[in-house]
Every structure is written in structure tokens, then in C-alpha cells.
Design a protein around this motif. Structure first.
Motif, PDB file in Angstrom:
ATOM      1  N   ARG A  69      41.610  24.494  27.467  1.00 31.17           N
ATOM      2  CA  ARG A  69      41.225  25.906  27.335  1.00 31.17           C
ATOM      3  C   ARG A  69      39.826  26.172  27.892  1.00 31.17           C
ATOM      4  NH1 ARG A  69      42.840  26.639  22.574  1.00 31.17           N
ATOM      5  NH2 ARG A  69      41.027  25.709  21.579  1.00 31.17           N
ATOM      6  N   VAL A  70      38.838  25.327  27.512  1.00 30.21           N
ATOM      7  CA  VAL A  70      37.462  25.614  27.933  1.00 30.21           C
ATOM      8  C   VAL A  70      37.261  25.379  29.423  1.00 30.21           C
ATOM      9  CG1 VAL A  70      36.530  25.106  25.644  1.00 30.21           C
ATOM     10  CG2 VAL A  70      36.607  23.279  27.368  1.00 30.21           C
ATOM     11  N   ALA A  71      38.152  24.619  30.043  1.00 33.08           N
ATOM     12  CA  ALA A  71      38.040  24.401  31.487  1.00 33.08           C
ATOM     13  C   ALA A  71      38.143  25.722  32.244  1.00 33.08           C
ATOM     14  CB  ALA A  71      39.124  23.432  31.962  1.00 33.08           C
ATOM     15  N   ASN A  72      38.818  26.703  31.648  1.00 31.30           N
ATOM     16  CA  ASN A  72      39.003  28.004  32.295  1.00 31.30           C
ATOM     17  C   ASN A  72      38.295  29.132  31.552  1.00 31.30           C
ATOM     18  OD1 ASN A  72      40.877  26.998  34.356  1.00 31.30           O
ATOM     19  ND2 ASN A  72      42.293  26.700  32.643  1.00 31.30           N
ATOM     20  N   ASP A  73      37.374  28.782  30.670  1.00 29.69           N
ATOM     21  CA  ASP A  73      36.636  29.790  29.911  1.00 29.69           C
ATOM     22  C   ASP A  73      35.271  29.982  30.565  1.00 29.69           C
ATOM     23  OD1 ASP A  73      35.031  31.189  28.127  1.00 29.69           O
ATOM     24  OD2 ASP A  73      35.939  30.303  26.357  1.00 29.69           O
ATOM     25  N   PRO A  74      35.053  31.116  31.253  1.00 32.38           N
ATOM     26  CA  PRO A  74      33.792  31.300  31.990  1.00 32.38           C
ATOM     27  C   PRO A  74      32.562  31.294  31.089  1.00 32.38           C
ATOM     28  CG  PRO A  74      35.064  33.346  31.922  1.00 32.38           C
ATOM     29  CD  PRO A  74      35.963  32.262  31.417  1.00 32.38           C
ATOM     30  N   ASP A  75      32.671  31.848  29.889  1.00 36.00           N
ATOM     31  CA  ASP A  75      31.519  31.868  28.979  1.00 36.00           C
ATOM     32  C   ASP A  75      31.142  30.453  28.545  1.00 36.00           C
ATOM     33  OD1 ASP A  75      31.386  34.628  29.091  1.00 36.00           O
ATOM     34  OD2 ASP A  75      32.658  34.915  27.335  1.00 36.00           O
ATOM     35  N   LEU A 109      19.880  31.626  38.909  1.00 37.72           N
ATOM     36  CA  LEU A 109      20.470  32.873  39.398  1.00 37.72           C
ATOM     37  C   LEU A 109      21.889  32.642  39.896  1.00 37.72           C
ATOM     38  CD1 LEU A 109      20.165  35.877  40.087  1.00 37.72           C
ATOM     39  CD2 LEU A 109      19.164  35.178  42.286  1.00 37.72           C
ATOM     40  N   THR A 110      22.105  31.546  40.618  1.00 34.08           N
ATOM     41  CA  THR A 110      23.440  31.232  41.136  1.00 34.08           C
ATOM     42  C   THR A 110      24.436  31.045  39.998  1.00 34.08           C
ATOM     43  OG1 THR A 110      22.496  30.186  43.109  1.00 34.08           O
ATOM     44  CG2 THR A 110      24.768  29.600  42.536  1.00 34.08           C
ATOM     45  N   LEU A 111      24.017  30.326  38.957  1.00 36.34           N
ATOM     46  CA  LEU A 111      24.895  30.128  37.801  1.00 36.34           C
ATOM     47  C   LEU A 111      25.221  31.460  37.127  1.00 36.34           C
ATOM     48  CD1 LEU A 111      23.441  26.932  36.056  1.00 36.34           C
ATOM     49  CD2 LEU A 111      25.551  27.127  37.375  1.00 36.34           C
ATOM     50  N   ALA A 112      24.198  32.296  36.964  1.00 33.40           N
ATOM     51  CA  ALA A 112      24.392  33.582  36.299  1.00 33.40           C
ATOM     52  C   ALA A 112      25.345  34.473  37.092  1.00 33.40           C
ATOM     53  CB  ALA A 112      23.055  34.277  36.103  1.00 33.40           C
ATOM     54  N   ASN A 113      25.167  34.506  38.406  1.00 35.43           N
ATOM     55  CA  ASN A 113      26.019  35.369  39.222  1.00 35.43           C
ATOM     56  C   ASN A 113      27.450  34.844  39.315  1.00 35.43           C
ATOM     57  OD1 ASN A 113      24.166  37.379  39.723  1.00 35.43           O
ATOM     58  ND2 ASN A 113      23.409  36.471  41.632  1.00 35.43           N
ATOM     59  N   ALA A 114      27.600  33.517  39.307  1.00 37.96           N
ATOM     60  CA  ALA A 114      28.956  32.960  39.275  1.00 37.96           C
ATOM     61  C   ALA A 114      29.662  33.364  37.975  1.00 37.96           C
ATOM     62  CB  ALA A 114      28.894  31.436  39.399  1.00 37.96           C
ATOM     63  N   HIS A 115      28.903  33.360  36.883  1.00 33.59           N
ATOM     64  CA  HIS A 115      29.463  33.766  35.587  1.00 33.59           C
ATOM     65  C   HIS A 115      29.828  35.251  35.603  1.00 33.59           C
ATOM     66  CE1 HIS A 115      28.752  35.219  31.311  1.00 33.59           C
ATOM     67  NE2 HIS A 115      29.811  34.442  31.220  1.00 33.59           N
ATOM     68  N   ARG A 116      28.957  36.072  36.173  1.00 34.94           N
ATOM     69  CA  ARG A 116      29.226  37.519  36.218  1.00 34.94           C
ATOM     70  C   ARG A 116      30.453  37.822  37.095  1.00 34.94           C
ATOM     71  NH1 ARG A 116      25.292  40.757  34.113  1.00 34.94           N
ATOM     72  NH2 ARG A 116      25.719  42.534  35.482  1.00 34.94           N
ATOM     73  N   LYS A 117      30.578  37.079  38.178  1.00 33.29           N
ATOM     74  CA  LYS A 117      31.752  37.271  39.035  1.00 33.29           C
ATOM     75  C   LYS A 117      33.022  36.899  38.291  1.00 33.29           C
ATOM     76  CE  LYS A 117      33.775  35.840  43.448  1.00 33.29           C
ATOM     77  NZ  LYS A 117      33.608  34.997  44.668  1.00 33.29           N
ATOM     78  N   ALA A 118      32.963  35.793  37.527  1.00 32.88           N
ATOM     79  CA  ALA A 118      34.139  35.337  36.787  1.00 32.88           C
ATOM     80  C   ALA A 118      34.522  36.295  35.665  1.00 32.88           C
ATOM     81  CB  ALA A 118      33.877  33.946  36.210  1.00 32.88           C
ATOM     82  N   THR A 119      33.540  37.051  35.175  1.00 32.00           N
ATOM     83  CA  THR A 119      33.812  37.992  34.080  1.00 32.00           C
ATOM     84  C   THR A 119      33.914  39.430  34.575  1.00 32.00           C
ATOM     85  OG1 THR A 119      31.430  38.071  33.601  1.00 32.00           O
ATOM     86  CG2 THR A 119      32.778  36.541  32.319  1.00 32.00           C
ATOM     87  N   GLY A 120      33.960  39.610  35.918  1.00 33.21           N
ATOM     88  CA  GLY A 120      34.181  40.943  36.485  1.00 33.21           C
ATOM     89  C   GLY A 120      32.967  41.850  36.483  1.00 33.21           C
ATOM     90  N   GLU A 121      31.767  41.285  36.477  1.00 37.38           N
ATOM     91  CA  GLU A 121      30.549  42.099  36.472  1.00 37.38           C
ATOM     92  C   GLU A 121      29.821  41.974  37.805  1.00 37.38           C
ATOM     93  OE1 GLU A 121      28.450  42.265  32.418  1.00 37.38           O
ATOM     94  OE2 GLU A 121      29.359  40.266  32.449  1.00 37.38           O
ATOM     95  N   ASP A 144      28.903  34.074  19.910  1.00 41.10           N
ATOM     96  CA  ASP A 144      28.629  33.216  21.059  1.00 41.10           C
ATOM     97  C   ASP A 144      29.863  32.397  21.443  1.00 41.10           C
ATOM     98  OD1 ASP A 144      28.612  30.545  19.812  1.00 41.10           O
ATOM     99  OD2 ASP A 144      26.740  31.151  18.857  1.00 41.10           O
ATOM    100  N   ALA A 145      29.750  31.722  22.588  1.00 42.82           N
ATOM    101  CA  ALA A 145      30.895  31.009  23.162  1.00 42.82           C
ATOM    102  C   ALA A 145      31.388  29.894  22.242  1.00 42.82           C
ATOM    103  CB  ALA A 145      30.515  30.437  24.531  1.00 42.82           C
ATOM    104  N   TYR A 146      30.487  29.213  21.546  1.00 40.98           N
ATOM    105  CA  TYR A 146      30.895  28.120  20.656  1.00 40.98           C
ATOM    106  C   TYR A 146      31.608  28.650  19.412  1.00 40.98           C
ATOM    107  CZ  TYR A 146      28.336  24.502  23.268  1.00 40.98           C
ATOM    108  OH  TYR A 146      27.917  23.608  24.230  1.00 40.98           O
ATOM    109  N   GLN A 147      31.187  29.802  18.921  1.00 39.30           N
ATOM    110  CA  GLN A 147      31.876  30.401  17.774  1.00 39.30           C
ATOM    111  C   GLN A 147      33.292  30.842  18.170  1.00 39.30           C
ATOM    112  OE1 GLN A 147      28.911  33.388  16.967  1.00 39.30           O
ATOM    113  NE2 GLN A 147      28.106  32.277  15.186  1.00 39.30           N
TER     114      GLN A 147
END
Length: 706
Positions: free
Chosen positions: A586-592, A631-643, A678-681
Motif C-alpha cells: 500500500r505505502v509503495a503507492n501512497d504519495p504522502d 524543492l524537487t521532492l516537494a514538486n514531485a509530491h504535489r504532482k502526484a497529489t494533483g497540485e 499525518d501520513a503515519y496516522q
């Protein structure tokens, strides 16, 4: 013999007798410390013991020998250990003493300290401290002269490197080698300040202030400073939680224990000249800000919104604390050097008084969807064990049970440093029948079993407990008991490992806090050193090599005793392989979740660097590279979450989403934003649902009873 000769002889005998009774200067005067090629130490005055310190020494030795859990033999082996501990207490980065000093002091005292302790003597304490004091004054004078000659004359454009981790480095062979080492230290300090965009005038001002403060403190040192450092090394040779408190430190300790501190709500320690954060007190301004975390270092303190910064590197910890403390409602600004070596930052906090309500348990609901159905998981966050904890959690459980979609409950004990043991017992009883919860063994080997007497659990449904490296003491007892019984699945990271019990004992002046007992789980395993290992691990935000019992010198070892009788269910253990597999998939595909892990790994990679470049341009390039990676990590996350991606690093930095994993986890509940899960919760809730489904599948697979 003539009358005059008789009178002279009698006078000499009287003088000798007086010296023998009172301890003459020739017996207790410290040895002169040679300049050793490092020049004179202006303002240096050798310290001598106060009249009562030998008596206090004997009191402390007696208390430790009679009452400490760890039965230590005062012999040559202990003397060597104590000697090394005292050197580390004074010069942990091995840049003040010269190798010749160490050779001389080791030859004279390495096997002598145990005898001095037994006899109540403090000659070694002061000889060693005076050597440190003179050497420190010499090198600080030298550094101040270099700064006043102009920082433009200090080369920060070469290709040299500086080793920032010198705990195991050799001491400088001589004064010249030490000056070469401190030249690198100065270069590094200048680069660090310039990376904060300070001009030469401000850098010079800060460094002058830093070394002038150190010189002032060294020249004003008192016998209690030497005695306290010596006793700290002695008590910590038993275990890291045993401490001597002088009258002044006793007052500070009392203030902190009663939480009457009007300040930022943080526990600090002195680490290599820095005031380093160890723990954020739940409900305090530091915790609520969500911008500070353990291992962050405070480099300067400013009063109000515009007051000038006071450099606190190298300052005595109690003086740094006094700058940070202040009236409720007043503002303090902290310049922070993060442990991951990222760019320094300024944090503005409003001082406040920590109230009980700020530490109270709080509930939330995590809403999920499984197989097209809405499912709720209750979340109870508990930042500490205060008086009334169990009653508060009981009410929250009763409220959650009214939710018809409730599938389970998570008890979040992350960052919970412990507290009232009785409340921990009652809390365990909310989820279990009357059962033992902890065993306590004292110094004599006697074992006491504690638990909760109740009329049955308040909640007997699916349960998960979340832990992290800052879950300690009572938190570890609760998590360990519920895990041992098979009552709950434990999720997160390994706990702190604080499995010892301390008590305060009065001295004729001051007091001593010493370890008298150890905690053991019902299974007989100690929580000491190893803590509680989760059933399913989440990558730890806090580096366990830097924070935790196992990271402390002379921590008492993990061991076991005979288990107490307790009911056990292996249902969760039997399902762990399946649950771990589902979690990983599951977490392999969880962007958060993935973004969180990548941020942790990037910070860990930076904090583990032991060498830094002494070239300003290189360091700027490294800092820019780190910003780009973030910044690269943050933008990859935003892209994965549609932002939409951030335009630049500044936009990323200013965004409310610029919460690092540590800030996100540490500010849970404490930030006053209970709706932020948060993601762990979220993943803990998913695992709990996996567990529920596995239970149901297992029940359906069982043949019907006849």
C-alpha cells in the motif's frame, strides 16, 4: 637549648599542627599549569575547593554507594572510566587540552580518582579543571585576536575540510597544532554565519561576542563550576539519569519539574558548545510552533521582534536558558542551526505558561473507505501522563464508541515522554481486564508487580498503539504491556528505552537524583535501553543514534527477569506476515507516505556528514543543491497529489505545506490543529482495518461449533 630556640621550635610545631587540622594550602593548592607554548592566559586564576566541597563529595559518594541501582566498585577500573568521563565533560570535541596535558593528568590521576572519592578529596577535580580553564582562555584569546585582526585575513576560499565530529579524535600535540585546528574552526564558523547572509561587520560582531562571552565566563568561574563538572562526570559514570544538583541547579530543576516555566517549553542540553534541543514539552510554544525538533541547535537569541541577537554558542547552558525564559506574552527569537546542516532559520515564539489543558488527551476521527464503505477509525493523541489522564481517555473512548462507523481505535503515544505511573496503569486497564501492567525491581533485587483493578475494559475492540523514539518511560510501559498481552498492534518506531526509576535525595547543600529501580514488562523483558520494538516499523524521523537511551553513555543494560503470570493471545502475531505485506504494497503507492520517507532520508543523509568544506563557494553550492533536492521532492509530491508545483524554493519555504516530517510528527496535537492527520496516522488506520478484515476472515474460516 636557649629560650629563643625553644620558642621558635614551639611556634613551628603550633603552625604545623594548625595546618594538619585545617588542611594547609600546600596540601590543597592546585598544581601550576604551564603555558606550554600557548602564551599567558590573561585573567586566569586557579580555582581552589570551597571548605564544604570535600564534605559534599563524601555525601554524594555515600548516597551512590548505598542507594544506586547499579552497584559500582570504586577501583582503578572505575577510576579510569571516571577520568575519561571528566575529560569528555570538559572537552568533548578534544580541541582544548593538549596531548601533553592529557599524558600528565592521566599519569597522575587515572588510577587515583577512586581513592580521592573514598577520602573526600577534590585535588584532581580542580587540577584537571584548572588545566582546562587555562587552555580554554589561551585559545579563546588567540581566536579573539585573529577576529580583531580582521576576518578578511582568514582564508575561506581554500580546498580544506573540517571534521565536525571530533569525539574520538586525538588531542592536539602542541599549541601550534591546536591553533591550526582552531583556525579551521574559525573558518567554519565564519562560513556558517555568511551562509545566513550576514555581512562581514555582523559576522565579526557575532564572533567577538561569542569569544568575549566565553572569556568572561572562564575568568569569572567559581569553585562550584569545577565541582559541578567533576560531580556530573562522576554521577554519569553510574548512569545518564543520575545527577548532582548544586543549590542553583536544584532551583532550576524544581522550576522545570513543576512546569512553572514561562518560556518556550523545551528541554536543552549542552552538546559540543551548543544549546541543543532534547525534548519539546507538550503544550509549550516550541511544540505548538511545529518548527522545532530534537537535535536542533540554538545559536543566537533575540528579545522581542527587533532586539539584537545574542550569540549563545559556547555560552553556559543556564545563561542561555535565562535568555530564553521571560514573561508570559513576551516575544523571543531563536536562530536555529538544524541537525541536517540545512540553512539556518529564525523562529519567533511568544512565551507562555504551560497549562495542563495543553497536555490533555484529544480525540479525532480518521475517515477511510474500504470496499466502497465509509469506515471511521478513532484516534486518541496523548502527549503526556498527567493526573487525570485515564479519566479523560475513558470519556473520549465512550464518545468514540457512539460512532456507528467506528472500526477501531488508535492510541498515539508518539512524543509522550511519560509522567504519572499510576495513570499509565489505569490507562492500560481501560483496554484490559484487571491484569498486571509492569514489574519494578529495586537495587536489592525485590520485584513489585503493578497493574489496574477494574470491572472490565471500557473498550475491547480493535486497537493500535503508535510510538516513536520520543515515546519514553510510562509510554513504553503501556505500549509494552498491550503488546505482550497481544491486545494491540504496535506501530511506528522503536521507543526511547528509558526503563529506569529515579528519586531525589537531599544533601547538606543541593540534592542528588539517582536511579533506584528498573522497569520490566510482564513478559520479563526490560524496557531499558532497547525500549519497545513495534510490530510494524515506520521509518523513524528521529535518528536513534543521536536520541534515545542507547545513544547515552553508561546507560544501564537491557536484561530480563522472570515473567509474571499473564494472559496472552497470539492472534496478532499470527497475522503479522500478512499485515506487513499489505502495508508494504500500500505505502509503495501512497504519495504522502513516500514523500515523508524521502524527506527523512534526505535529512538523515545530511546530518550524517562528518566533514564540511572550508570553501565558502563550495558550501553555498552544496546549500543550493540541498534546496533544489527539497524543492524537487516537494514538486514531485504535489504532482502526484494533483497540485500545482512551486515556482521556486522561496515559494516552497513559505508555503504552509513546508512541514518537514519531523515538524509534522512533532506538532501532531501540540500545534492546536487536531484536524491535520499525518501520513503515519493514516497508514496506522489502514493497518488496523487490515487487522479487522483478517480477524473476520479468520473467524469465517473456522468450522461452525456443534
Amino acid at each position: 637549648m636557649s629560650d629563643s630556640m625553644r620558642k621558635l621550635a614551639l611556634s613551628l610545631l603550633l603552625i604545623l599542627a594548625l595546618f594538619a587540622q585545617t588542611g594547609c594550602a600546600s596540601d590543597t593548592s592546585p598544581e601550576p599549569v604551564p603555558d606550554a607554548g600557548a602564551g599567558t592566559a590573561e585573567g586566569y586564576t586557579a580555582l581552589v575547593p570551597n571548605d564544604n566541597q570535600d564534605d559534599i563529595d563524601r555525601e554524594i559518594v555515600r548516597q551512590l554507594q548505598e542507594n544506586h541501582y547499579n552497584k559500582v566498585t570504586l577501583d582503578d577500573a572505575f577510576s579510569e572510566k571516571f577520568f575519561d568521563a571528566y575529560l569528555d565533560e570538559l572537552d568533548g570535541t578534544r580541541g582544548v587540552f593538549l596531548a601533553s596535558d592529557i599524558d600528565h593528568l592521566r599519569k597522575q590521576y587515572a588510577h587515583q580518582l577512586d581513592d580521592e572519592l573514598k577520602d573526600g578529596q577534590t585535588v584532581a577535580a580542580f587540577d584537571i579543571y584548572n588545566t582546562y580553564q587555562k587552555r580554554r582562555i589561551q585559545i579563546d584569546q588567540w581566536a579573539l585576536d585573529k577576529i580583531e585582526a580582521g576576518i578578511d585575513k582568514i582564508d575561506i576560499d581554500d580546498d580544506e575540510t573540517f571534521d565536525v565530529d571530533r569525539e574520538d579524535a586525538p588531542w592536539p600535540a602542541n599549541a601550534a597544532e591546536r591553533e591550526a585546528l582552531w583556525t579551521k574552526q574559525l573558518e567554519n564558523q565564519i562560513i556558517n554565519l555568511k551562509l545566513d547572509d550576514l555581512d562581514d561587520a555582523e559576522v565579526t560582531k557575532r564572533l567577538k561576542q561569542r569569544y568575549s562571552n566565553e572569556l568572561k565566563q572562564l575568568r569569572q568561574a567559581e569553585p562550584v563550576d569545577a565541582f559541578s563538572a567533576y560531580m556530573d562526570a562522576y554521577t554519569h559514570s553510574y548512569d545518564p539519569h543520575t545527577d548532582y544538583f548544586s543549590p542553583r541547579r536544584s532551583e532550576d530543576f524544581s522550576i522545570d519539574m513543576n512546569l512553572q516555566l514561562q518560556g518556550i517549553g523545551a528541554e536543552l542540553r549542552n552538546k559540543n558548545g551548543y544549546a541543543e534541543l532534547v525534548r519539546l514539552i507538550p503544550g509549550g510554544p516550541a511544540a505548538k510552533s511545529g518548527k522545532l525538533k530534537p537535535t536542533d541547535r540554538i545559536t543566537a537569541v533575540g528579545q522581542g521582534n527587533k532586539g539584537e541577537f545574542t550569540d549563545v554558542v559556547g555560552m553556559r547552558l543556564d545563561e542561555t536558558v535565562q535568555l530564553i525564559r521571560g514573561k508570559k506574552g513576551s516575544t523571543v527569537r531563536l536562530q536555529i542551526s538544524p541537525a541536517d546542516n540545512s540553512q539556518s532559520k529564525t523562529i519567533t515564539l511568544v512565551r507562555d505558561k504551560i497549562e495542563l489543558k495543553d497536555q490533555a488527551a484529544r480525540k479525532q476521527v480518521i475517515e477511510l473507505e474500504r470496499d466502497g464503505q465509509k469506515v471511521d477509525v478513532g484516534l486518541i493523541t496523548l502527549p503526556s501522563f498527567y493526573n487525570g489522564t485515564a479519566d479523560d481517555v475513558k470519556k473520549l473512548l465512550q464518545e468514540l464508541k457512539k460512532n456507528e462507523h467506528l472500526a477501531g481505535v488508535i492510541l498515539d503515544l508518539r512524543n509522550n515522554g511519560g509522567g504519572a505511573l499510576g495513570e499509565a496503569m489505569k490507562l492500560t486497564g481501560l483496554f484490559m481486564n484487571s491484569v498486571p501492567a509492569v514489574q519494578i525491581r529495586d537495587a536489592e533485587g525485590k520485584v513489585q508487580v503493578l497493574g489496574d483493578r477494574n470491572d472490565g475494559p471500557v473498550y475491547d475492540g480493535p486497537l493500535a498503539v503508535m510510538t516513536n523514539r520520543l515515546s519514553a518511560s510510562a509510554s513504553e510501559i503501556v505500549a509494552g504491556a498491550l503488546q505482550d498481552y497481544g491486545r494491540a498492534i504496535v506501530l511506528g518506531s522503536q521507543t526511547f528505552g528509558k526503563g529506569t526509576v529515579q528519586t531525589l535525595l537531599p544533601l547538606s547543600e543541593g540534592q542528588i537524583k539517582l536511579t533506584q529501580a528498573k522497569f520490566y514488562r510482564v513478559s520479563g523483558k526490560s524496557t531499558q535501553d532497547r525500549g519497545v520494538t513495534p510490530d510494524i516499523n515506520f521509518p523513524p524521523v528521529i535518528d536513534p543514534e543521536k536520541i534515545g537511551e542507547s545513544a547515552l553513555p553508561n546507560a544501564l543494560p537491557w536484561d530480563t527477569i522472570k515473567p509474571t503470570a499473564y494472559p496472552y493471545s497470539d492472534e496478532i502475531v499470527q497475522l503479522l506476515t500478512q499485515l506487513k505485506k499489505e502495508h508494504v504494497e500500500r505505502v509503495a503507492n501512497d504519495p504522502d507516505y513516500q514523500y515523508r520517507i524521502k524527506r527523512i532520508n534526505l535529512a538523515r543523509e545530511q546530518s550524517q556528514q562528518t566533514q564540511v568544506s572550508l570553501n565558502l563557494a563550495t558550501r553555498r553550492a552544496e546549500q543550493d543543491e540541498l534546496k533544489q533536492k527539497s524543492l524537487t521532492l516537494a514538486n514531485a509530491h504535489r504532482k502526484a497529489t494533483g497540485e500545482e508545483p512551486f515556482e521556486n524554493y522561496k515559494a516552497f519555504e513559505e508555503s504552509e505545506e513546508d512541514d518537514s516530517p519531523a515538524e509534522e510528527e512533532l506538532s501532531a496535537h501540540q500545534s492546536g490543529k487536531p484536524d491535520e492527520i499525518d501520513a503515519y496516522q493514516t497508514e496506522s488506520a489502514q493497518i488496523l482495518l487490515d487487522l479487522v478484515q483478517a480477524f473476520l476472515a479468520d473467524e469465517n474460516a473456522q468450522p461452525n461449533a456443534a
